[in-house]
Design an enzyme around this catalytic site. Structure first.
Site, short mmCIF file in Angstrom:
data_model
loop_
_atom_site.label_atom_id
_atom_site.label_comp_id
_atom_site.label_asym_id
_atom_site.label_seq_id
_atom_site.Cartn_x
_atom_site.Cartn_y
_atom_site.Cartn_z
N SER A 317 0.83 -1.19 0.00
CA SER A 317 0.00 0.00 0.00
C SER A 317 0.87 1.25 0.00
O SER A 317 1.92 1.29 0.64
CB SER A 317 -0.92 0.00 1.23
N GLU A 330 -2.94 -12.40 -7.48
CA GLU A 330 -3.70 -11.39 -8.23
C GLU A 330 -3.25 -11.32 -9.69
O GLU A 330 -4.07 -11.14 -10.60
CB GLU A 330 -3.55 -10.03 -7.55
#
Length: 455
Positions: A317, A330
């Site tokens: 992040s 992902e």
């Protein structure tokens, strides 16, 4: 940019001086300024391979002289070696037969062959792109053949090895986690206990079956349309040409390519490409299942399921310090989505066999080879950078079993469904475990309860 002028059957064309391609390629580049997608290098190199061995076969048949053949073969090999990748400028979205790309190759090889023979670029041209480089061929049999060659090479040399690497990594985790009890889940709800290794054994089998599906399509991909020329009749080619070229390609690739059983099917249909894409889609669906499970099992780390840990590869992040995301799973999900989309395009392309020719060959080739390339790369990454580094949280797995209401299922054979359900309901209402309720109600002693409720 300086230009030169060349003539073809339609007139004069201006071509960059630095280009090895000729007027037909330039016309195609001008006619199809549609996006920036080009046929991948795997396709270009396989096409050059066909030209190399076509020239050698024609020499064996007495149709081309040694000087031209050696120059063509050298030029084609240089294309295979990626020395001319920038010379293939035609968009994927071109004539449906792929004629523009076939001529792009013919012109590049002819130009380079002439340079080899004469010692200079331009001038006298003993090698003609159609008469010599394309001798015995048509785009209509060459392009379908190249799709098969490129696809089968990618399957054999890249995708199956990558899948086998993933299979081994999953199998190693199945063995490593073979003594870790955990709670099973169905409908995203707690189910009966199982072993973490059993969960990974299921993933292992999915990949094994994916490899088998790929191996099953190899027989159809090994059939090549070469020898059919324009419509499948073999017009303007020597009757021994196809067999000789295919034998040379088979020797070079170590893959048992063979001439198509029926040239009309091989050129009018692309069923083998559609079938192969279907196998790739199935593998992609399986990878989605595995990648999603891995993401959910590792979710948290403190406020999710958290039964396993993934390797920390990069900060997750830009705003939350310490956050680490499941980036490899992902990436797998995104590749799988691309492969599924490609399969739809290939399916629509496969429907476009009109009479004696399929007219969506370039887009079939692009999407099929992209699917193979992406799956090969992401599968290897998944194995090496994610699966191999997974660790298990034993205490978390054990705690979930203890808290699960599904343990009451073990009591059903002795107490009946209704009484077992009542025990589960009381445990739910009081916040106690099944073990505690069983002991409190004197259904079992502490030791008996511990033994009975083991998964």
């Amino acid at each position: 940019m300086p230009y030169r002028e060349e003539k073809d059957t339609l007139g004069t064309v201006r071509i960059p001086v630095s280009a090895y391609y000729g007027p037909q390629t330039q016309r195609a580049a001008d006619n199809f300024p549609v996006g920036d997608l080009k046929l991948p290098v795997a396709f270009i190199h396989a096409l050059a391979l066909v030209k190399k061995y076509a020239a050698r076969a024609n020499m064996e048949l007495g149709l081309l002289d040694a000087q031209r053949v050696e120059a063509i073969a050298q030029a084609a090999q240089e294309v295979v070696d990626s020395k001319f990748d920038d010379q293939f400028v035609v968009s994927v979205f071109q004539t449906g037969s792929g004629t523009s790309t076939n001529m792009n190759m013919n012109e590049v090889i002819a130009s380079r062959a002439n340079e080899i023979i004469t010692g200079k670029k331009g001038g006298k041209a003993p090698v003609h792109p159609n008469d010599h480089v394309n001798l015995g061929q048509s785009s209509n049999d060459v392009i379908p053949s190249v799709i098969h060659i490129a696809a089968l090479e990618l399957i054999r040399k890249h995708l199956i090895p990558a899948l086998d690497l993933l299979r081994q990594a999953l199998a190693a985790k199945a063995e490593e986690f073979g003594d870790i009890r955990k709670i099973g889940r169905t409908h995203l709800q707690d189910a009966v206990p199982m072993i973490l290794g059993q969960e990974f054994s299921g993933y292992t089998r999915q990949i094994e079956l994916g490899i088998q599906r790929l191996q099953a399509v190899e027989e159809r991909l090994a059939e090549l349309a070469l020898g059919g020329t324009a419509v499948g009749t073999g017009l303007n080619t020597h009757p021994e040409f196809a067999a000789r070229v295919i034998a040379l390609i088979a020797e070079h690739t170590h893959i048992a390519f063979r001439e198509a059983v029926n040239h009309f099917e091989a050129q009018a249909a692309q069923d083998a490409a559609v079938e192969t894409s279907g196998a790739l889609k199935t593998i992609a669906v399986g990878l989605v299942k595995i990648a999603n499970d891995i993401r959910f099992l590792s979710s948290g780390p403190r406020c999710g399921i958290g039964e396993i840990n993934l390797p920390a590869l990069q900060p997750g992040s830009s705003i939350m310090p310490g956050k680490v995301n499941p980036v490899i799973p992902e990436a797998v999900l995104q590749v799988a989505a691309q492969v599924m989309g490609n399969d739809t395009t290939i399916m629509l392309g496969g429907q476009s066999g009109n009479f004696e020719l399929n007219v969506m060959l370039p887009v079939i080739a692009y999407n099929l080879l992209q699917s193979l390339t992406l799956l090969s790369a992401v599968t290897r990454v998944f194995a090496e950078k994610c699966i191999a580094g997974i660790t298990a949280n034993r205490q978390t797995c054990a705690a979930y079993i203890e808290k699960s209401l599904a343990l009451v299922t073990r009591l059903v054979p002795e107490l009946g469904y209704d009484r077992a359900a009542a025990i589960a309901q009381r445990a739910y209402e009081t916040g106690k475990t099944i073990r505690q309720i069983v002991v409190e109600e004197k259904i079992r002693t502490e030791d008996e309860a511990g033994s009975l409720l083991q998964p």
